[in-house]
Scaffold this motif. Sequence first.
Motif, short mmCIF file in Angstrom:
data_model
loop_
_atom_site.label_atom_id
_atom_site.label_comp_id
_atom_site.label_asym_id
_atom_site.label_seq_id
_atom_site.Cartn_x
_atom_site.Cartn_y
_atom_site.Cartn_z
N LYS B 20 0.79 -1.22 0.07
CA LYS B 20 0.00 0.10 -0.14
C LYS B 20 0.84 1.47 0.04
O LYS B 20 2.12 1.09 -0.02
N CYS B 23 1.96 2.00 3.98
CA CYS B 23 2.24 0.78 4.98
C CYS B 23 2.67 -0.57 4.15
O CYS B 23 2.32 -0.53 2.88
N CYS B 25 1.17 -3.49 4.14
CA CYS B 25 0.00 -4.40 3.50
C CYS B 25 0.01 -4.85 2.14
O CYS B 25 0.09 -3.81 1.17
N VAL B 37 -5.01 -5.57 6.26
CA VAL B 37 -4.97 -4.41 7.02
C VAL B 37 -4.29 -4.26 8.28
O VAL B 37 -3.85 -5.51 8.93
N CYS B 38 -3.57 -3.28 8.68
CA CYS B 38 -2.75 -3.07 9.75
C CYS B 38 -3.14 -1.85 10.29
O CYS B 38 -3.96 -1.02 10.05
N CYS B 41 -3.20 1.61 8.15
CA CYS B 41 -4.27 1.51 7.16
C CYS B 41 -5.66 1.60 7.88
O CYS B 41 -6.96 1.87 7.39
ZN LIG Z 1 -1.74 -1.57 6.27
#
Ligand SMILES: [Zn+2]
Lengths: 98, 483
Positions: B20, B23, B25, B37-38, B41
């Motif tokens: 992304k 980040c 991901c 997702v993390c 995000c």
């Molecule tokens: Zn993320």
Amino acid sequence: MSRISREEVEHIARLAELEFSEEEKEKLAVQLNQILEHAGRISQLDIKDVPPTSHVLPLTNVFREDEPRPSLSLEEVLANAAEVLDNCFLVPQILEEG
Amino acid sequence: MDFEAVIGLETHIELSTVTKMFCGCSTVFGHPPNTQVCPVCLALPGSLPLINRKAVEYTIKVALALNCQIQSFCQFHRKNYFYPDLPKGYQISQYDLPLGRNGYLEINTEDGTRKVRIHRVHMEEDTGKLIHSGLTGRISEAQESAVDFNRCGVPLLEIVTEPDLRTPEEAKIFLSSLRNLLQYLEVSDCNMEEGSLRCDANISVRRGDMDELGTKTEVKNLNSFRFLSRALQYEIERQKKILAKGGVIRQETRHFDATTNRTTSLRSKEMAHDYRYFPEPDLVPLEISDQWVDEGRRSLPELPGAKRLRFMEGYGLPEYDAEALTSSRAMADFFEECAKRYHRPKIISNWLMGDFTSLLNATDTAVERSKVTPEHLTEMLKLIDEGVISGKIAKSVFEEMFNTGRMPREVVEEKGLTQIADEEELARLVAEVIAENEKATGDYREGKGSALGFLVGQVMKKTRGRANPELINRLLRERLGGS
Ligand SMILES: [Zn+2]
């Protein structure tokens, strides 16, 4: 210096999806004006020779490489969700036709 | 009264980076909801974004390919609004310092080449996906929405044109040229079905004798080429009707409904467009050095326009062929691979534009995923040249290769499609045909030349198309003793 009116408080509240009582709106108008006044003191300074800046750090071009890192587990992702449906966050519908 | 439509397009493209925008991901499409997702995000408190270098490199490439000026000092801003697909409450985007501006893209219309000016190219992040429930699935009737954040934070490029387009057809040509360019650059799949290429349009109409632009509406959800022209057509007609009656166009956002072919007004609580942009404090600015721009420029592949010219000059192809073959990078590459292995470019071009393209379309297959490779096609063309198969048989060989991926020689041998080159065998069939067709042979002997064609056809039938017509012709003449 422009003053924050009650209408402006209502506008900002609407943008932030917040609801306030009449009493709170009055109070917020006063507080927001105090904050603006405080920040407004900067305009009294002579900044002719100071270049406009948006960051205090003298840094540019801080990057990461395009390399994947692990994401969170579903349990962790949804831990704070108010409602869950099929591993998705469930939210009230917000679109309305005008 | 004569009205002219004025159209500008705002296109969003998901970049095909591995991770992304801010980040690590994964950006792979189609995974189960909320598995990519993390904390960054998902906007968990305390998390901080970090810019994906590749996304910036891709954007520089796009800006250069669109002939933009590159902003040497550029930064990100927060665009503030509340919507459930945006967990931070703001989108990290660019505001007054976009990476590229003042560019153009040349498109080929019926009236010749036209420059469509590009207003700006900027970087931002995609939002999550809202899945609307509700009885009919119509957006306005949904009761609640489910949110999947897998797409949230995927690098997004916004490309905005000046209002230079005049017809739905032109808009379509622009979008397909843009998609072609981005695919050449290998920065995005531009897959409209998967949402990696999306398009909104600003539309107004003005009376032919006025210079000023009319009030515009923004139409969203134009997520296929078909929708784009249908929505534009509808919206242009709608505005014309209002103006013709002396009415006033309301500036608003409208949604295109593909089932009814209409645009309808779409207003949400957040339509105030008060985004309160301010510089993103969590990201330091970018300095795009001349050296970086030069590197970007050097890394640009040959772009569609240049390739088209080279195909005409280098391979001697007609403009029509060059245009068709370069309209996708995959097809152009396919052609060039073939041209390395086979010496008649026009023959290759005919097969690619004809049988190959029809089969690709009929089976909805991308060139890259075709089982037929340049090796298949060129080997087959050599079999035709060697007289092993006829041009007619080649069509069914090609189809078989397309369906199974088997090599032409294999197909020809297994199906017994080899041309009958054995004169003795053919002579036997010729004798049979003469015996079976007294009338035609009589006609021919009486000087009716056209009867010969009929007889050739009869022999071809017996060989199931596997004979060389010229050879049959000669054998028949010899037998019948004509001139
Ligand atoms: Zn993320």
